[in-house]
Design a protein around this motif. Structure first.
Motif, PDB file in Angstrom:
ATOM      1  N   MET A  60      33.724  31.074  24.885  1.00  0.00           N
ATOM      2  CA  MET A  60      34.293  32.166  25.657  1.00  0.00           C
ATOM      3  C   MET A  60      34.763  31.619  27.004  1.00  0.00           C
ATOM      4  O   MET A  60      34.108  30.784  27.606  1.00  0.00           O
ATOM      5  CB  MET A  60      33.230  33.242  25.856  1.00  0.00           C
ATOM      6  N   MET A  61      35.893  32.122  27.460  1.00  0.00           N
ATOM      7  CA  MET A  61      36.481  31.690  28.723  1.00  0.00           C
ATOM      8  C   MET A  61      36.910  32.931  29.501  1.00  0.00           C
ATOM      9  O   MET A  61      37.340  33.914  28.909  1.00  0.00           O
ATOM     10  CB  MET A  61      37.683  30.794  28.401  1.00  0.00           C
ATOM     11  N   LYS A  62      36.784  32.883  30.821  1.00  0.00           N
ATOM     12  CA  LYS A  62      37.225  33.991  31.664  1.00  0.00           C
ATOM     13  C   LYS A  62      38.458  33.558  32.449  1.00  0.00           C
ATOM     14  O   LYS A  62      38.474  32.491  33.058  1.00  0.00           O
ATOM     15  CB  LYS A  62      36.133  34.408  32.638  1.00  0.00           C
ATOM     16  N   ILE A  63      39.482  34.395  32.409  1.00  0.00           N
ATOM     17  CA  ILE A  63      40.720  34.175  33.158  1.00  0.00           C
ATOM     18  C   ILE A  63      40.846  35.325  34.152  1.00  0.00           C
ATOM     19  O   ILE A  63      40.702  36.495  33.786  1.00  0.00           O
ATOM     20  CB  ILE A  63      41.940  34.135  32.219  1.00  0.00           C
ATOM     21  N   THR A  64      41.134  34.991  35.414  1.00  0.00           N
ATOM     22  CA  THR A  64      41.250  36.012  36.461  1.00  0.00           C
ATOM     23  C   THR A  64      42.582  35.886  37.179  1.00  0.00           C
ATOM     24  O   THR A  64      42.995  34.785  37.544  1.00  0.00           O
ATOM     25  CB  THR A  64      40.108  35.861  37.497  1.00  0.00           C
ATOM     26  N   ILE A  65      43.230  37.021  37.379  1.00  0.00           N
ATOM     27  CA  ILE A  65      44.386  37.119  38.272  1.00  0.00           C
ATOM     28  C   ILE A  65      43.919  38.048  39.386  1.00  0.00           C
ATOM     29  O   ILE A  65      43.592  39.211  39.134  1.00  0.00           O
ATOM     30  CB  ILE A  65      45.625  37.676  37.544  1.00  0.00           C
ATOM     31  N   ASN A  66      43.858  37.518  40.598  1.00  0.00           N
ATOM     32  CA  ASN A  66      43.210  38.216  41.695  1.00  0.00           C
ATOM     33  C   ASN A  66      44.221  38.757  42.716  1.00  0.00           C
ATOM     34  O   ASN A  66      45.039  38.004  43.237  1.00  0.00           O
ATOM     35  CB  ASN A  66      42.229  37.257  42.392  1.00  0.00           C
ATOM     36  N   ASN A  67      44.134  40.048  42.964  1.00  0.00           N
ATOM     37  CA  ASN A  67      44.940  40.718  43.990  1.00  0.00           C
ATOM     38  C   ASN A  67      46.445  40.522  43.840  1.00  0.00           C
ATOM     39  O   ASN A  67      47.147  40.181  44.794  1.00  0.00           O
ATOM     40  CB  ASN A  67      44.481  40.308  45.392  1.00  0.00           C
ATOM     41  N   LEU A  68      46.938  40.759  42.636  1.00  0.00           N
ATOM     42  CA  LEU A  68      48.375  40.758  42.378  1.00  0.00           C
ATOM     43  C   LEU A  68      48.997  41.886  43.194  1.00  0.00           C
ATOM     44  O   LEU A  68      48.638  43.056  43.019  1.00  0.00           O
ATOM     45  CB  LEU A  68      48.638  40.961  40.881  1.00  0.00           C
ATOM     46  N   ILE A  78      49.943  25.695  26.422  1.00  0.00           N
ATOM     47  CA  ILE A  78      50.029  27.108  26.787  1.00  0.00           C
ATOM     48  C   ILE A  78      49.861  28.010  25.558  1.00  0.00           C
ATOM     49  O   ILE A  78      49.349  29.119  25.655  1.00  0.00           O
ATOM     50  CB  ILE A  78      51.346  27.420  27.545  1.00  0.00           C
ATOM     51  N   GLU A  79      50.254  27.519  24.394  1.00  0.00           N
ATOM     52  CA  GLU A  79      50.126  28.317  23.166  1.00  0.00           C
ATOM     53  C   GLU A  79      48.659  28.594  22.823  1.00  0.00           C
ATOM     54  O   GLU A  79      48.363  29.491  22.034  1.00  0.00           O
ATOM     55  CB  GLU A  79      50.754  27.611  21.962  1.00  0.00           C
ATOM     56  N   ASP A 130      51.990  34.597  32.826  1.00  0.00           N
ATOM     57  CA  ASP A 130      53.269  35.275  33.080  1.00  0.00           C
ATOM     58  C   ASP A 130      53.406  36.541  32.234  1.00  0.00           C
ATOM     59  O   ASP A 130      53.930  37.547  32.705  1.00  0.00           O
ATOM     60  CB  ASP A 130      54.445  34.340  32.791  1.00  0.00           C
ATOM     61  N   ILE A 131      52.931  36.498  31.010  1.00  0.00           N
ATOM     62  CA  ILE A 131      52.993  37.680  30.140  1.00  0.00           C
ATOM     63  C   ILE A 131      52.073  38.773  30.663  1.00  0.00           C
ATOM     64  O   ILE A 131      52.431  39.956  30.674  1.00  0.00           O
ATOM     65  CB  ILE A 131      52.653  37.307  28.682  1.00  0.00           C
ATOM     66  N   THR A 159      53.314  44.514  35.684  1.00  0.00           N
ATOM     67  CA  THR A 159      54.456  44.908  36.519  1.00  0.00           C
ATOM     68  C   THR A 159      55.295  45.982  35.837  1.00  0.00           C
ATOM     69  O   THR A 159      55.693  46.964  36.476  1.00  0.00           O
ATOM     70  CB  THR A 159      55.324  43.673  36.848  1.00  0.00           C
ATOM     71  N   ASN A 160      55.565  45.827  34.549  1.00  0.00           N
ATOM     72  CA  ASN A 160      56.352  46.824  33.821  1.00  0.00           C
ATOM     73  C   ASN A 160      55.666  48.180  33.784  1.00  0.00           C
ATOM     74  O   ASN A 160      56.319  49.223  33.911  1.00  0.00           O
ATOM     75  CB  ASN A 160      56.651  46.344  32.402  1.00  0.00           C
ATOM     76  N   ILE A 161      54.360  48.194  33.620  1.00  0.00           N
ATOM     77  CA  ILE A 161      53.614  49.459  33.599  1.00  0.00           C
ATOM     78  C   ILE A 161      53.652  50.122  34.970  1.00  0.00           C
ATOM     79  O   ILE A 161      53.879  51.325  35.085  1.00  0.00           O
ATOM     80  CB  ILE A 161      52.170  49.233  33.118  1.00  0.00           C
ATOM     81  N   VAL A 162      53.459  49.344  36.015  1.00  0.00           N
ATOM     82  CA  VAL A 162      53.468  49.889  37.381  1.00  0.00           C
ATOM     83  C   VAL A 162      54.835  50.469  37.718  1.00  0.00           C
ATOM     84  O   VAL A 162      54.931  51.540  38.322  1.00  0.00           O
ATOM     85  CB  VAL A 162      53.064  48.793  38.398  1.00  0.00           C
ATOM     86  N   LYS A 163      55.901  49.793  37.319  1.00  0.00           N
ATOM     87  CA  LYS A 163      57.264  50.232  37.657  1.00  0.00           C
ATOM     88  C   LYS A 163      57.796  51.336  36.739  1.00  0.00           C
ATOM     89  O   LYS A 163      58.828  51.938  37.026  1.00  0.00           O
ATOM     90  CB  LYS A 163      58.215  49.040  37.627  1.00  0.00           C
ATOM     91  N   LYS A 164      57.100  51.598  35.652  1.00  0.00           N
ATOM     92  CA  LYS A 164      57.570  52.515  34.623  1.00  0.00           C
ATOM     93  C   LYS A 164      57.745  53.955  35.127  1.00  0.00           C
ATOM     94  O   LYS A 164      58.685  54.642  34.744  1.00  0.00           O
ATOM     95  CB  LYS A 164      56.566  52.488  33.472  1.00  0.00           C
ATOM     96  N   LYS A 165      56.817  54.418  36.003  1.00  0.00           N
ATOM     97  CA  LYS A 165      56.855  55.815  36.429  1.00  0.00           C
ATOM     98  C   LYS A 165      55.998  56.020  37.663  1.00  0.00           C
ATOM     99  O   LYS A 165      55.329  55.095  38.131  1.00  0.00           O
ATOM    100  CB  LYS A 165      56.360  56.721  35.300  1.00  0.00           C
ATOM    101  N   HIS A 166      56.005  57.225  38.159  1.00  0.00           N
ATOM    102  CA  HIS A 166      55.102  57.608  39.244  1.00  0.00           C
ATOM    103  C   HIS A 166      53.747  57.980  38.634  1.00  0.00           C
ATOM    104  O   HIS A 166      53.682  58.645  37.595  1.00  0.00           O
ATOM    105  CB  HIS A 166      55.658  58.814  40.008  1.00  0.00           C
TER     106      HIS A 166
END
Length: 121
Positions: free
Chosen positions: A1-9, A47-48, A54-55, A61-68
């Protein structure tokens, strides 16, 4: 098991219940932690063999920009609903921070994870 974090995008979002929040984008911060079952990238360096950051960022980003969104709770749920279905993701936790929500506070935040959230049908 591995943990990947993207912090404060940092993202610009239309979120909030007030009229001005519906007209003006605000900065929000998204942190996401993924527990991933495929650890082949540790030795392959390909990467595979891992989650492509990036995905993940593009999906958020797409979800955030999709609507209010009226509530950061619903925004967090919308993001989590998509990300938890990515290949090899066993567990996902997301925190959405809204710096301007409460006077005299650094930020308000909501944290959800894929094990604790009730998934409506």
């Amino acid at each position: 098991m591995m943990k990947i974090t993207i912090n404060n995008l940092s993202l610009s979002a239309f979120v909030g219940i007030h009229d001005f929040e519906k007209r003006m984008a605000q900065e929000i911060f998204v942190t996401i932690e993924l527990e991933v079952s495929n650890v082949a990238s540790l030795s392959s360096d390909l990467i595979e063999d891992t989650i492509n950051y990036d995905i993940v960022v593009e999906t958020i980003t797409n979800i955030v920009k999709k609507k209010h969104y009226n509530l950061i709770e619903h925004l967090a749920y919308s993001i989590l609903s998509e990300i938890k279905n990515l290949k090899d993701v066993n567990f996902c936790e997301i925190t959405v921070k809204k710096p301007s929500a409460v006077k005299n506070a650094d930020f308000t935040a909501v944290t959800l994870n894929s094990k604790l959230v009730y998934w409506p049908k």
